[in-house]
Scaffold this active site. Structure first.
Site, PDB file in Angstrom:
ATOM      1  N   CYS A  86       0.839  -1.205   0.000  1.00 59.30           N
ATOM      2  CA  CYS A  86       0.000   0.000   0.000  1.00 59.30           C
ATOM      3  C   CYS A  86       0.872   1.254   0.000  1.00 59.30           C
ATOM      4  CB  CYS A  86      -0.977  -0.057   1.165  1.00 59.30           C
ATOM      5  SG  CYS A  86      -2.487   0.860   0.882  1.00 59.30           S
ATOM      6  N   HIS A 194      -3.387  -5.736   1.503  1.00 56.42           N
ATOM      7  CA  HIS A 194      -2.569  -5.922   2.714  1.00 56.42           C
ATOM      8  C   HIS A 194      -2.462  -7.382   3.127  1.00 56.42           C
ATOM      9  CE1 HIS A 194      -2.294  -1.637   4.153  1.00 56.42           C
ATOM     10  NE2 HIS A 194      -3.263  -1.516   3.242  1.00 56.42           N
ATOM     11  N   GLU A 196      -0.395  -8.621   5.265  1.00 54.01           N
ATOM     12  CA  GLU A 196      -0.107  -8.664   6.712  1.00 54.01           C
ATOM     13  C   GLU A 196      -1.371  -8.551   7.549  1.00 54.01           C
ATOM     14  OE1 GLU A 196       0.193  -6.093   4.840  1.00 54.01           O
ATOM     15  OE2 GLU A 196      -0.556  -4.357   5.932  1.00 54.01           O
TER      16      GLU A 196
HETATM   17  N1  GLN Z   1      -3.235   1.673   3.934  1.00 56.66           N
HETATM   18  C1  GLN Z   1      -2.356   2.485   3.284  1.00 56.66           C
HETATM   19  O1  GLN Z   1      -1.162   2.238   3.267  1.00 56.66           O
HETATM   20  C2  GLN Z   1      -2.909   3.742   2.636  1.00 56.66           C
HETATM   21  C3  GLN Z   1      -1.945   4.358   1.633  1.00 56.66           C
HETATM   22  C4  GLN Z   1      -2.260   5.806   1.319  1.00 56.66           C
HETATM   23  N2  GLN Z   1      -2.272   6.567   2.567  1.00 56.66           N
HETATM   24  C5  GLN Z   1      -3.604   5.892   0.585  1.00 56.66           C
HETATM   25  O2  GLN Z   1      -4.593   6.293   1.212  1.00 56.66           O
HETATM   26  O3  GLN Z   1      -3.707   5.539  -0.573  1.00 56.66           O
END
Ligand code: GLN
EC number: 6.3.5.3
Length: 227
Positions: A86, A194, A196
């Site tokens: 992400c 994600h 994790e």
């Molecule tokens: N969960 C995250 O890593 C979000 C990544 C970034 N802040 C976004 O909103 O796209």
């Protein structure tokens, strides 16, 4: 095996990353603050999700200029496995360790839900535990997950088998339903979902732990005699 979990100001998935490799898999792991850059003694580097530098300018843009990125680029060229999830993926794109860019989600809203993915390439060091074209479920949580690249780059991603994960139902407008890509050498993976946060069934899915297990298996097969 020893993992480095890199922490930027604003990272918020570092502890989930640490849990996945340390508590779920029993491997060694350290949190590495972005200013305490010494990544030479780690076998893999994890860039977690979050809102580094508050997502100012663009998600990952400011973090990508940190001094630690010089070491990460060196480790990437040395073949060290590097996983950006992400915000971590956004940092890798901004640092040009992966091709393309992230745009705002096409509906201009932050999206946070479980998403079905297809494992398009199970031949990487990150995906050897998955079956070819296996469908898995991982959570997404992002506002700027709309992967973009030009036609030439997209064709190269396809011909080099660099597209690792695609969405079953594209939530954000990403080109080719792309959810994750590797570099040409296959040791740097960026993905918006994600893994994790899917390291234990109690979290709603344990489909993510196989990604970390794949990294460990690759390391053992490479460095542990008779593994
Ligand atoms: N969960 C995250 O890593 C979000 C990544 C970034 N802040 C976004 O909103 O796209």
């Amino acid at each position: 095996m020893k993992f480095a979990v890199v922490v930027f100001p604003g990272s918020n998935c570092d502890r989930d990353m640490y849990y996945a490799v340390k508590d779920a898999l029993g491997e060694e792991a350290d949190f590495v603050w972005y200013q305490d850059a010494n990544l030479a003694n780690y076998d893999a580097i994890l860039l977690p999700g979050g809102f580094s530098y508050g997502d100012y300018l663009r998600s990952g843009a400011i973090a990508s200029t940190s001094h630690i990125m010089d070491q990460i680029k060196t480790e990437a060229s040395n073949g060290t496995p590097i996983l950006g999830v992400c915000n971590g993926f956004q940092v890798l794109l901004e640092a040009q360790l992966l091709p393309g860019a992230m745009l705002r989600n096409e509906r201009l809203k932050f999206m946070c839900h479980q998403e079905g993915l297809i494992v398009q390439n199970n031949q990487t060091l990150f995906t050897s535990e998955y079956a070819a074209l296996e469908t898995i479920t991982l959570p997404i949580a992002h506002g700027e997950g709309n992967y973009f690249c030009d036609d030439t780059t997209y064709q190269q991603l396809q011909s080099n088998n660099q597209i690792v994960f695609t969405y079953e139902n594209n939530p954000n407008g990403s080109i080719g339903d792309i959810a994750g890509i590797v570099n040409k050498d296959g040791n740097v993976l960026g993905m918006m979902p994600h893994p994790e946060r899917a390291s234990d069934a109690i979290l709603g899915s344990d489909d993510g732990i196989k990604l970390f297990q794949s990294i460990v298996n690759n390391w053992r097969e490479t460095y542990v005699a008779g593994a």
